[in-house]
Design an enzyme around this catalytic site. Structure first.
Site, PDB file in Angstrom:
ATOM      1  N   ALA A  63      51.655  50.326  71.011  1.00  0.00           N
ATOM      2  CA  ALA A  63      50.881  51.241  72.108  1.00  0.00           C
ATOM      3  C   ALA A  63      52.122  51.674  73.085  1.00  0.00           C
ATOM      4  CB  ALA A  63      50.204  50.889  73.242  1.00  0.00           C
ATOM      5  N   GLY A 102      51.032  46.811  68.616  1.00  0.00           N
ATOM      6  CA  GLY A 102      50.093  48.054  68.022  1.00  0.00           C
ATOM      7  C   GLY A 102      51.114  48.283  66.233  1.00  0.00           C
ATOM      8  N   GLU A 105      49.862  46.079  63.929  1.00  0.00           N
ATOM      9  CA  GLU A 105      48.700  46.206  63.853  1.00  0.00           C
ATOM     10  C   GLU A 105      48.850  47.200  63.195  1.00  0.00           C
ATOM     11  OE1 GLU A 105      47.938  45.827  67.882  1.00  0.00           O
ATOM     12  OE2 GLU A 105      46.821  44.045  67.789  1.00  0.00           O
ATOM     13  N   GLU A 125      52.398  40.733  72.804  1.00  0.00           N
ATOM     14  CA  GLU A 125      51.742  41.685  73.671  1.00  0.00           C
ATOM     15  C   GLU A 125      51.512  40.699  74.924  1.00  0.00           C
ATOM     16  OE1 GLU A 125      51.473  42.180  70.750  1.00  0.00           O
ATOM     17  OE2 GLU A 125      50.076  43.934  70.420  1.00  0.00           O
TER      18      GLU A 125
END
Ligand code: T1G
Length: 685
Positions: A63, A102, A105, A125
């Site tokens: 992200a 992300g 993911e 993370e």
């Protein structure tokens, strides 16, 4: 910033290329672009399968961390991920570089994953005080099982393509140069075989087995309690992975989201996200634009083969840069070379280096007793005895032999760099490169910019520091530069509190509870009381202990006594010394038992010194001071560093605490003018 997703169709396969330099962070704009191209491809009857690939040096690296401090923006991760996972056509992720957070993911909601041989995947993370918040804690266990998932997610480590393939995290590994072609071929093969679109969320086999081992999670937590100390994210990860095993998928996702949002709101995560950008921000020097020329450093000279000289040399050898290491005495030179070899061979025994790598690195090292051997060096780093007279003499010699345009760097930790520079005919070539011991391990290097230092050499030093795996922090000249000057008050305060009668064990415990790996007195005993420089004529505890031949762990104990296992025990000897020194200095007993008061007494003076460093413009920004503390003194990352911590507790409280200390101990604790003003204005450091 350019956010693009461009689609090109090849034989019924739509190749969607995502492009958001520098690391394809999955920003809102990139999520929109991706969703839009996906929808277009899904609506195109000529398209039978879709490949998602990234431009630039890496797949999506996560992200956009900067977005976390802003209101959520559409499309959410869930919206985009649902569209991919439930697309009517197979979606294949083609991964190069690193698919992280992300980004990884996103690849897990694709139906298949093809990774380049050199690619890595991971969920880092935890290093941001977070947990994977886009399904990573629910999908990885469905592929690897909970136990492997726990290790990968709580460590935040990246996984190479071979291991990822063995674990089932990727379906195919491709030659780096053939990734896109292989991904398209793989897509065509999928289509030819019926265009199946398996969803990771539907896999049950691994988590079904895990349901028979409910004790695994608490056992994992207990086994790693030491590693997780002070950090909240690992507990969240364990709870989320347990949810993947015990709950239906949607409930597990809801639990993950709840845990993620809880962590996102913590100071600890804000601190670690601050640290992430702070470490990367130190290289940005306002008056050094990209047009400032940089010297191409191809050969380095090191003066001094002692602990620092040898450690510094290793940094360049590790980066493949030849080093000429010069000493004045053959025995010292031989010892220095032997130490470097011994460290490399120890790394080889631990599997961190191959024998070939050890040979390569040692092959780049040229020991010498002759300064003339430095005449072709592009950079020469002096790491000799911390004496101005010695350094001036060394720099005069360097001035005579170094080639024009060579950078002459001092590793001095305290002395006036400008005075050293003025001992040469080329002060513009003199710079400070202050490494922290052990120099081959500690990531911080202070780049000290003298009055005359040429901008090109500053820019070169900042870039070279990153090339050798260091984090450079720019400092102006002052005694102790940034890190040592910043942290000195913590030691002074610790000793003052001890003289006032607070047990040293309580003082050390306060620092450990805050998150330091060890307390002040423990560290002094470890480093050696005779090594710690002391200025001034005032009688000190350490001075007395050294006079008694109590040098710390290495000899007779120091502040603590030590048993054969080097376990520290309270020492009556040092307690008596402390009482005697206190009496001789007329310090009245006033022990502090309140841990919060102790912590503020120890650390507020550090914040005050940081504010002075900032207002004197020795450091460029408060974040740099945090980096210096975290990387130079292991200031706990989950607090963000002294300046971030001060902002967290509030500058009003910092100023009030300093004023209280000033009322008890005098003007040395007077709040810095900048602090007072910011507290009045409700500002932040
Ligand atoms: N967001 C925003 N900026 C980023 C970024 C990110 N994720 N990663 C890097 N940058 C910037 C960085 O600040 C620097 O900017 C430049 O890119 C180069 O970075 C929902 C919640 C990928 C291994 O934690 O580990 O996904 O200084 O110097 O050494 O579950 O960057 O040039 O202006 O580090 O080659 C998870 C973080 C996010 C990975 C490359 N992902 N990045 O290293 O370059 S949270 C991460 C890295 C998340 C989801 C969760 C490294 C790298 P500038 P750099 P590098």
């Amino acid at each position: 910033m350019k956010h693009a997703a461009v689609t090109r169709s090849r034989d019924g396969v739509a190749v969607v290329t995502l492009d958001n330099p520098p690391v394809n962070a999955l920003s809102a704009a990139l999520r929109w672009a991706t969703l839009s191209e996906l929808r277009t491809a899904c609506a195109d009857d000529a398209v039978k399968a879709i490949v998602l690939i990234c431009a630039g040096r890496t797949f999506i690296a996560g992200a956009d961390i900067a977005e976390f401090d802003q209101p959520p923006q559409e499309p959410s991760f869930a919206q985009l991920f649902d569209a991919i996972e439930n697309a009517p056509k197979p979606v294949i992720a083609a991964i190069h570089g690193q698919a992280l957070g992300g980004g990884f993911e996103l690849s897990l909601v694709c139906h298949y994953r093809v990774a380049a041989q050199s690619a890595r995947v991971g969920l880092p993370e935890v290093h941001l005080g977070l947990l994977p918040g886009a399904g990573g804690t629910q999908r990885v266990p469905r592929i690897t099982g909970a136990e492997v998932a726990l290790e990968i997610i709580t460590s935040g480590r990246s996984v190479g393509s071979a291991e990822a393939f063995a674990l089932g995290l990727v379906d195919r590994v491709s030659a780096d140069s053939a990734l896109q072609d292989d991904a398209v071929d793989f897509a065509r093969q999928i289509v030819a075989e019926g265009a199946a679109r398996p969803r990771v969320r539907d896999r049950e086999d691994k988590i079904a087995k895990d349901r028979n081992r409910p004790e695994m999670f608490e056992a994992f937590r207990k086994a790693n309690a030491r590693r997780f100390k002070g950090f909240k994210a690992p507990d969240g990860i364990i709870a989320a992975v347990e949810g993947a095993v015990t709950l239906p998928f949607e409930d597990g996702m809801a639990l993950e989201t709840q845990l993620f949002e809880g962590l996102l709101a913590t100071n600890e995560s804000a601190a670690q996200r601050h640290a992430f950008f702070a470490v990367r921000g130190t290289a940005h020097i306002p008056d050094l634009g990209r047009d400032v020329p940089v010297v191409d450093v191809k050969a380095v000279g090191i003066i001094g083969a002692g602990t620092m000289g040898g450690g510094i040399a290793m940094n360049f050898l590790n980066a493949g840069i030849p080093v000429t290491m010069v000493e004045t005495a053959a025995a010292a030179l031989d010892r220095g070379v032997a130490t470097i070899r011994r460290i490399y061979e120890a790394s080889a025994r631990k599997g961190r280096l191959s024998a070939e790598q050890v040979g390569q690195r040692m092959g780049l090292l040229s020991p010498s007793l002759d300064y003339e051997e430095l005449r072709n060096a592009d950079l020469i780093v002096e790491a000799v005895f911390e004496s101005m007279a010695v350094k001036k003499q060394v720099f005069a010699q360097l001035d005579a032999v170094a080639r024009p345009g060579a950078i002459l760097a001092s590793n001095t930790s305290f002395l006036d760099l400008d005075e050293i520079a003025n001992a040469t005919s080329r002060p513009e070539s003199v710079i400070g490169l202050h490494f922290f011991s052990p120099a081959n391990v500690m990531r911080l290097v202070e780049v000290v910019r003298g009055e005359a230092t040429a901008p090109a050499f500053v820019a070169t030093a900042m870039k070279l520091a990153k090339r050798i795996g260091k984090v450079p922090v720019l400092s102006r000249v002052c005694p102790g530069f940034i890190a040592n000057r910043l942290m000195a008050p913590r030691g002074e305060q610790a000793e003052l509190l001890a003289l006032e009668g607070t047990p040293i064990a309580d003082i050390d415990a306060t620092l450990r509870d805050y998150g330091f790996a060890m307390g002040h007195f423990q560290m002094m005993d470890l480093v050696g009381l005779d090594v710690v420089g002391r200025d001034g004529t005032e009688r000190t505890i350490m001075g007395d202990l050294v006079a008694m031949e109590r040098l710390g762990q290495k000899r007779n104990g120091g502040f603590y006594d030590y048993d054969d296992q080097r376990t520290a025990h309270p020492s009556k000897i040092s307690a008596d010394v402390i009482a005697a020194v206190a009496e001789s200095r007329g310090i009245a007993p006033s022990p502090t038992s309140d841990r919060e008061a102790l912590l503020e007494a120890l650390l507020l003076p550090v914040v005050n010194e940081g504010a002075k460093i900032l207002q004197e413009q020795v450091a460029l920004r408060s974040a740099d001071i945090d980096v210096a503390a975290m990387l130079g003194y292991n200031w706990p990352v989950h607090t963000g560093g002294p300046m971030f911590w001060a902002n967290t507790i509030g500058l009003g409280r910092v100023v009030a605490g300093l004023r209280e200390l000033e009322s008890r101990h005098g003007s040395a604790f007077r709040p810095a003018a900048m602090l007072e003003q910011l507290a009045l204005d409700g500002g932040r450091l």
